[in-house]
Design an enzyme around this catalytic site. Structure first.
Site, PDB file in Angstrom:
ATOM      1  N   CYS A   1      31.635 -10.425 -20.496  1.00  0.00           N
ATOM      2  CA  CYS A   1      30.770 -11.423 -19.847  1.00  0.00           C
ATOM      3  C   CYS A   1      30.980 -11.478 -18.329  1.00  0.00           C
ATOM      4  O   CYS A   1      30.096 -11.106 -17.563  1.00  0.00           O
ATOM      5  CB  CYS A   1      31.015 -12.817 -20.429  1.00  0.00           C
ATOM      6  SG  CYS A   1      30.616 -12.974 -22.175  1.00  0.00           S
ATOM      7  N   ARG A   2      32.159 -11.956 -17.899  1.00  0.00           N
ATOM      8  CA  ARG A   2      32.367 -12.229 -16.469  1.00  0.00           C
ATOM      9  C   ARG A   2      32.709 -10.989 -15.656  1.00  0.00           C
ATOM     10  O   ARG A   2      32.085 -10.716 -14.633  1.00  0.00           O
ATOM     11  CB  ARG A   2      33.470 -13.283 -16.284  1.00  0.00           C
ATOM     12  CG  ARG A   2      33.071 -14.662 -16.757  1.00  0.00           C
ATOM     13  CD  ARG A   2      34.272 -15.582 -16.888  1.00  0.00           C
ATOM     14  NE  ARG A   2      35.133 -15.174 -17.993  1.00  0.00           N
ATOM     15  CZ  ARG A   2      36.281 -15.746 -18.326  1.00  0.00           C
ATOM     16  NH1 ARG A   2      36.716 -16.761 -17.606  1.00  0.00           N
ATOM     17  NH2 ARG A   2      36.982 -15.323 -19.353  1.00  0.00           N
ATOM     18  N   SER A   3      33.732 -10.241 -16.086  1.00  0.00           N
ATOM     19  CA  SER A   3      34.172  -9.123 -15.221  1.00  0.00           C
ATOM     20  C   SER A   3      33.147  -7.992 -15.123  1.00  0.00           C
ATOM     21  O   SER A   3      33.075  -7.355 -14.065  1.00  0.00           O
ATOM     22  CB  SER A   3      35.565  -8.616 -15.612  1.00  0.00           C
ATOM     23  OG  SER A   3      35.620  -8.177 -16.939  1.00  0.00           O
TER      24      SER A   3
ATOM     25  N   ASP B   1      34.419 -19.497 -18.518  1.00  0.00           N
ATOM     26  CA  ASP B   1      34.075 -18.543 -19.577  1.00  0.00           C
ATOM     27  C   ASP B   1      32.738 -18.957 -20.192  1.00  0.00           C
ATOM     28  O   ASP B   1      32.633 -20.032 -20.780  1.00  0.00           O
ATOM     29  CB  ASP B   1      35.200 -18.588 -20.620  1.00  0.00           C
ATOM     30  CG  ASP B   1      34.944 -17.636 -21.772  1.00  0.00           C
ATOM     31  OD1 ASP B   1      33.868 -17.017 -21.830  1.00  0.00           O
ATOM     32  OD2 ASP B   1      35.839 -17.525 -22.629  1.00  0.00           O
TER      33      ASP B   1
ATOM     34  N   CYS C   1      38.727 -10.211 -16.753  1.00  0.00           N
ATOM     35  CA  CYS C   1      38.546 -11.454 -17.513  1.00  0.00           C
ATOM     36  C   CYS C   1      39.209 -11.260 -18.871  1.00  0.00           C
ATOM     37  O   CYS C   1      40.096 -10.400 -19.018  1.00  0.00           O
ATOM     38  CB  CYS C   1      37.073 -11.842 -17.619  1.00  0.00           C
ATOM     39  SG  CYS C   1      36.026 -10.649 -18.496  1.00  0.00           S
TER      40      CYS C   1
ATOM     41  N   ASN D   1      36.142  -8.634 -21.097  1.00  0.00           N
ATOM     42  CA  ASN D   1      35.451  -7.579 -20.332  1.00  0.00           C
ATOM     43  C   ASN D   1      34.033  -7.341 -20.855  1.00  0.00           C
ATOM     44  O   ASN D   1      33.532  -6.218 -20.825  1.00  0.00           O
ATOM     45  CB  ASN D   1      36.256  -6.265 -20.314  1.00  0.00           C
ATOM     46  CG  ASN D   1      35.772  -5.224 -19.300  1.00  0.00           C
ATOM     47  OD1 ASN D   1      35.931  -4.029 -19.516  1.00  0.00           O
ATOM     48  ND2 ASN D   1      35.177  -5.646 -18.215  1.00  0.00           N
TER      49      ASN D   1
HETATM   50  P1  4NP Z   1      34.704 -12.717 -20.885  1.00  0.00           P
HETATM   51  O1  4NP Z   1      34.137 -13.666 -22.035  1.00  0.00           O
HETATM   52  O2  4NP Z   1      36.216 -12.907 -20.888  1.00  0.00           O
HETATM   53  O3  4NP Z   1      34.061 -13.246 -19.660  1.00  0.00           O
HETATM   54  O4  4NP Z   1      34.293 -11.305 -21.234  1.00  0.00           O
HETATM   55  C1  4NP Z   1      34.615 -13.654 -23.344  1.00  0.00           C
HETATM   56  C2  4NP Z   1      34.228 -12.648 -24.199  1.00  0.00           C
HETATM   57  C3  4NP Z   1      34.660 -12.661 -25.509  1.00  0.00           C
HETATM   58  C4  4NP Z   1      35.494 -13.670 -25.946  1.00  0.00           C
HETATM   59  C5  4NP Z   1      35.888 -14.661 -25.076  1.00  0.00           C
HETATM   60  C6  4NP Z   1      35.447 -14.655 -23.775  1.00  0.00           C
HETATM   61  N1  4NP Z   1      35.921 -13.682 -27.289  1.00  0.00           N
HETATM   62  O5  4NP Z   1      36.627 -14.643 -27.657  1.00  0.00           O
HETATM   63  O6  4NP Z   1      35.588 -12.765 -28.055  1.00  0.00           O
END
Ligand code: 4NP
Length: 141
Positions: free
Chosen positions: A8-10, A111, A3, A6
């Site tokens: 939240c989702r992955s 997201d 993602c 790294n």
């Molecule tokens: P992820 O979510 O891609 O599922 O880990 C996010 C985590 C952090 C951010 C965006 C999405 N950020 O902008 O910091």
């Protein structure tokens, strides 16, 4: 499993797929395309929704996707189209690019970073079902 951050989702996808393939000999990992959270634990909301479903992801640490991941992994499953296109651009060969696909077939795993607990619950369900489909194909069931 890839993602953006790294966190939240992955990490959820890594934990869920490991759980589904725990009796099989697969190496499963996750990474982000961005460097913002390198070394961080998963977002607490991901840790909590995983724990609610009896999956412990609290030991994971965020890392950034590396070019040699294209060699180390047979399949690279990506959460959304932006990250997929960023990785396609990085791919050093057609063979590498062909390892990439969206985890959820033709859909994006949204997201949840700026969302709430309901968004994390929804993301868990989406990833869980997408992993079931992936495992079904992997094991030819
Ligand atoms: P992820 O979510 O891609 O599922 O880990 C996010 C985590 C952090 C951010 C965006 C999405 N950020 O902008 O910091």
């Amino acid at each position: 499993m890839v993602c953006l951050g790294n966190i939240c989702r992955s990490p959820l996808a890594e934990g869920i797929l490991k759980d589904k393939l725990s009796d099989k000999n697969y190496y499963i990992d996750s990474a982000g395309t961005a460097a913002y959270h390198i070394g961080c634990s998963p977002d607490l909301r991901s840790i909590e929704v995983a724990a609610k479903n009896s999956i412990d992801i609290s030991d994971q640490k965020a890392r950034k996707f590396k070019i040699n991941d294209f060699q180390r992994f047979d399949k690279i499953l990506v959460m959304d189209r932006k990250n997929l296109s960023d990785l396609k651009r990085l791919a050093p060969s057609d063979k590498a690019a062909n390892k990439l696909s969206l985890l959820w077939e033709n859909n994006e795993v949204p997201d949840p970073y700026y969302g709430d607990e309901d968004d994390f619950n929804a993301v868990f369900e989406i990833i869980d079902r997408a992993c079931d489909t992936f495992v079904g194909k992997l094991l030819n069931r």
